[in-house]
Write an enzyme that holds these catalytic residues in place. Structure first.
Site, PDB file in Angstrom:
ATOM      1  N   ASP A 357       0.842  -1.187   0.000  1.00 28.55           N
ATOM      2  CA  ASP A 357       0.000   0.000   0.000  1.00 28.55           C
ATOM      3  C   ASP A 357       0.888   1.252   0.000  1.00 28.55           C
ATOM      4  OD1 ASP A 357      -2.778   1.058   0.394  1.00 28.55           O
ATOM      5  OD2 ASP A 357      -1.872   1.883   2.214  1.00 28.55           O
ATOM      6  N   GLU A 386       1.585   0.209  -4.928  1.00 31.63           N
ATOM      7  CA  GLU A 386       1.107   1.488  -5.437  1.00 31.63           C
ATOM      8  C   GLU A 386       2.302   2.433  -5.515  1.00 31.63           C
ATOM      9  OE1 GLU A 386      -3.360   2.269  -3.996  1.00 31.63           O
ATOM     10  OE2 GLU A 386      -1.926   2.321  -2.362  1.00 31.63           O
TER      11      GLU A 386
END
Ligand code: CA
Length: 675
Positions: A357, A386
């Site tokens: 994340d 990400e």
């Protein structure tokens, strides 16, 4: 995403600085202080609990503490300590130690440190591997006793290349909580261990559905112990995605059948992994090391105040996560923590991949160390993240694990927001359309997705909407997708951006959108339930929406059986044709050839030379994003049709043949042929 949030964050910072400039107190440069701390790696696995023949041993890294204690409890939540152990410091490592001569199996413990003359609140530490309900106390258990039968022979699927993976992103509750799932252990790890489940129409759900669909990996949303769901009140049925970490090295209790028994969640998560592995499916864990649920009260803060986080010049927590704080991977003990934590999940739980994340909050050196260390345990492991932050960070841009820096992290893949936004329209502007929904001007950005963001002689990166350069070294480094748990799901996005279209037409757009993803070079990724055209009632951010919004209604397997069959065939098509799964940028540059098409919103290309060992000498792929039919030319020859007019037959047996020359591509669809 980065840009948008960064501008807001920067504006905020500038405003603060101007307003408070005369009053800024001299906050010391803590980086120098923290970097002078002694560090202690957990490679020896003796942080924070070890049980052996000589007893139970506690070891807490806490370089600033002036005193430290261990409290022993009989219970995971209530009652007073049955024993208190004073710890002794080893100054060379910053580690405090205490031991009991007994094996304290069945007991619970917490640590407390004295910092600046004050005893801080109790904490289970940062390395608790077993915890009681809500994770406030750590548990002393025999880990070997949590292994399901046959665990020693458990093994995930073997992957030659990342590009052979097909990722299915799911939340435990979304997948099984709806009554139509026919699953007994709804919303639990065990849901994925139940064979033979079906919806009211008798169609397979659960793990059987995943096998039938053909995905290679499930990517489970946060499954470590997070904060927001009260594990002592599960009948309240609270829903949360789980991006609020508490204990990074223990499973979330609300997904177990008994959060109060520390062994249960561990055993049940392992049973889930084992059942998926037995079905030939790997497990990717979503990991959120970039921030913690709490600031001063987090387990990091209660063991080494300040050390694990980044701060602004005024001493406040910096917030690149948009969640109140951000961790400091560039500091040795934090880097070690991340590396050793993922290694622990890979070894103890046989996890096959990790999704980071807000990965750009971490530094490049940490991500490279993560990749190197994990591949020593499992050469097949997939690591992606990400490649952006949700706000500005004190970490210099050149050190961030950004999408644009993927070429500096060869073992790590990044999500392609390029293909995502170009195919379906901008993620945050609900009304915006993309290539598949008929908006022109996205062709070159879609091509960036098709070539896996590699350097390709026919792609003009200067025309890319999000990226202006090839950012990967190979297609193994990019995850292609059109939607995920974040933002509107595909069904809702198409409803918002195509208000005049009926459901049949929108399903057609969804098919084209996913066909672009699944035929592109890179790693295809889909959001659970899109194969049955699930919706989320038009809500963008459903992180704490109730089950009535987030649950997948498996009656849709019947209502949208055609959609599910399309996805099934699309996955079969990709599996049968290695040409879609090249793993080398020079192969892509050589074998993937775009045709010079003048019609707007039409892309045509060939995969030539039996690319990547493909049985077909040439595959022709034509995408028509227009709501009307177009004509184009392909070479004359004997072509077998694999996809046309919203239908795929991966075996090429039912859709007929073409002699080439001038061909018509029906509205909003992919025409795929081979010879
Ligand atoms: Ca929890």
């Amino acid at each position: 995403m980065t840009d948008k949030f960064m501008k807001i964050a920067m504006a905020g910072l500038i405003g603060t600085a101007l307003a408070s400039a005369p009053h800024v107190s001299a906050y010391p440069d803590m980086d120098a202080v923290y970097n002078s701390f002694p560090t202690y790696s957990n490679k020896g696995n003796d942080l924070e609990l070890t049980v052996d023949k000589t007893g139970t041993h506690f070891a807490l890294w806490s370089p600033q503490a002036t005193q430290a204690r261990v409290y022993i409890y009989n219970n995971g939540r209530t009652g007073t300590p049955t024993d208190t152990l004073d710890m002794k410091k080893d100054s060379a490592s910053g580690v405090w130690r205490a031991s009991s001569p007994e094996q304290l199996y069945g007991k619970f413990y917490t640590f407390s440190i004295n910092h600046d003359g004050k005893w801080l609140a109790e904490t289970p530490g940062v390395w608790a591997k077993a915890v009681g309900a809500n994770g406030t106390r750590a548990a002393i258990i025999n880990m070997a006793a949590t292994n399901p039968e046959g665990w020693e022979n458990d093994k995930g699927p073997e992957l030659t290349n990342n590009t052979d993976a097909i990722l299915y992103e799911m939340h435990h509750r979304d997948f099984s909580i709806h009554p139509s799932s026919g699953i007994a252990n709804k919303g639990k790890f065990l849901a994925l261990t139940e064979p033979g489940t079906a919806n009211p129409q008798g169609q397979s759900t659960g793990i059987d559905h995943l096998k039938d669909l053909g995905v290679t990996h499930v990517h489970i949303l946060p499954s470590f112990d997070y904060n927001s769901v009260d594990e002592t009140n599960l009948p309240a049925n609270t829903y949360n995605w789980g991006y609020d970490p508490v204990n990074y090295n223990a499973p979330e209790g609300s997904y177990s059948t008994n959060p109060s028994d520390p062994e249960t969640r561990i055993r049940e998560m392992k049973e889930m992994v084992q059942a998926l592995h037995n079905a030939g499916i790997g497990v990717v864990m979503d990991v959120v090391y970039n921030h913690t649920a709490q600031n001063d009260e987090s387990n990091f803060s209660l063991t080494a105040p300040g050390y694990y986080y980044r701060h602004r010049a005024d001493g406040t927590y910096s917030d690149a996560s948009g969640c109140g704080n951000e961790t400091a991977s560039e500091r040795q003990q934090m880097r070690d923590f991340i590396v050793n934590s993922v290694k622990y999940w890979a070894k103890e739980y046989h996890i096959d991949g990790f999704r980071f994340d807000l990965m750009a909050i971490h530094d490049i050196a940490t991500m490279n160390q993560v990749a190197d260390e994990l591949r020593k345990i499992n050469p097949n492991i997939i690591i992606y993240g990400e490649g952006w932050t949700a706000g500005d960070s004190p970490l210099p841009v050149e050190q961030r694990a950004l999408k644009d820096h993927a070429y500096r992290m060869p073992g790590v893949a990044v999500f392609s927001d390029d293909i995502r936004d170009a195919v379906k329209g901008h993620y945050s502007n609900a009304a915006d359309r993309g290539f598949a929904s008929g908006k022109t001007g996205n062709e070159e950005t879609v091509k960036i997705g098709i070539v896996g963001a590699t350097n390709h002689p026919q792609v003009d990166y200067s025309k890319g909407n999000n990226s202006k350069k090839a950012y990967t070294l190979s297609p193994n480094q990019v995850v292609n997708y059109v939607s995920c748990h974040d933002d509107m799901c595909l069904t809702d996005k198409l409803a918002a951006s195509l208000p005049d279209a009926d459901e049949q037409q929108r399903k057609r757009v969804a098919r084209l959108a996913q066909t672009i993803v699944f035929t592109s070079q890179g790693i295809p990724f889909m959001f659970a339930g899109e194969e049955v055209f699930r919706n989320k009632h038009g809500i963008h951010n459903t992180y704490n929406s109730p089950d009535s919004v987030n649950a997948i209604d498996w009656n849709l397997l019947d209502a949208n059986a055609d959609q599910n069959e399309y996805y099934r065939q699309l996955i079969r098509l990709r599996k049968q044709h290695p040409a879609f799964r090249m793993s080398d940028a020079s192969e892509v540059a050589r074998n993937l050839v775009f045709d010079n098409v003048k019609t707007p919103n039409v892309i045509s290309y060939s995969l030539k030379n039996h690319a990547n060992g493909d049985p077909a000498a040439e595959i022709k792929v034509i995408f028509n994003g227009n709501p009307e039919a177009v004509t184009t030319r392909i070479p004359r020859g004997k072509w077998t049709i694999l996809a046309n007019d919203g239908v795929i037959d991966a075996d090429g047996k039912t859709l007929g043949t073409s002699q080439g020359g001038k061909v018509t591509v029906p509205p909003t669809c992919a025409l795929i042929l081979m010879r």
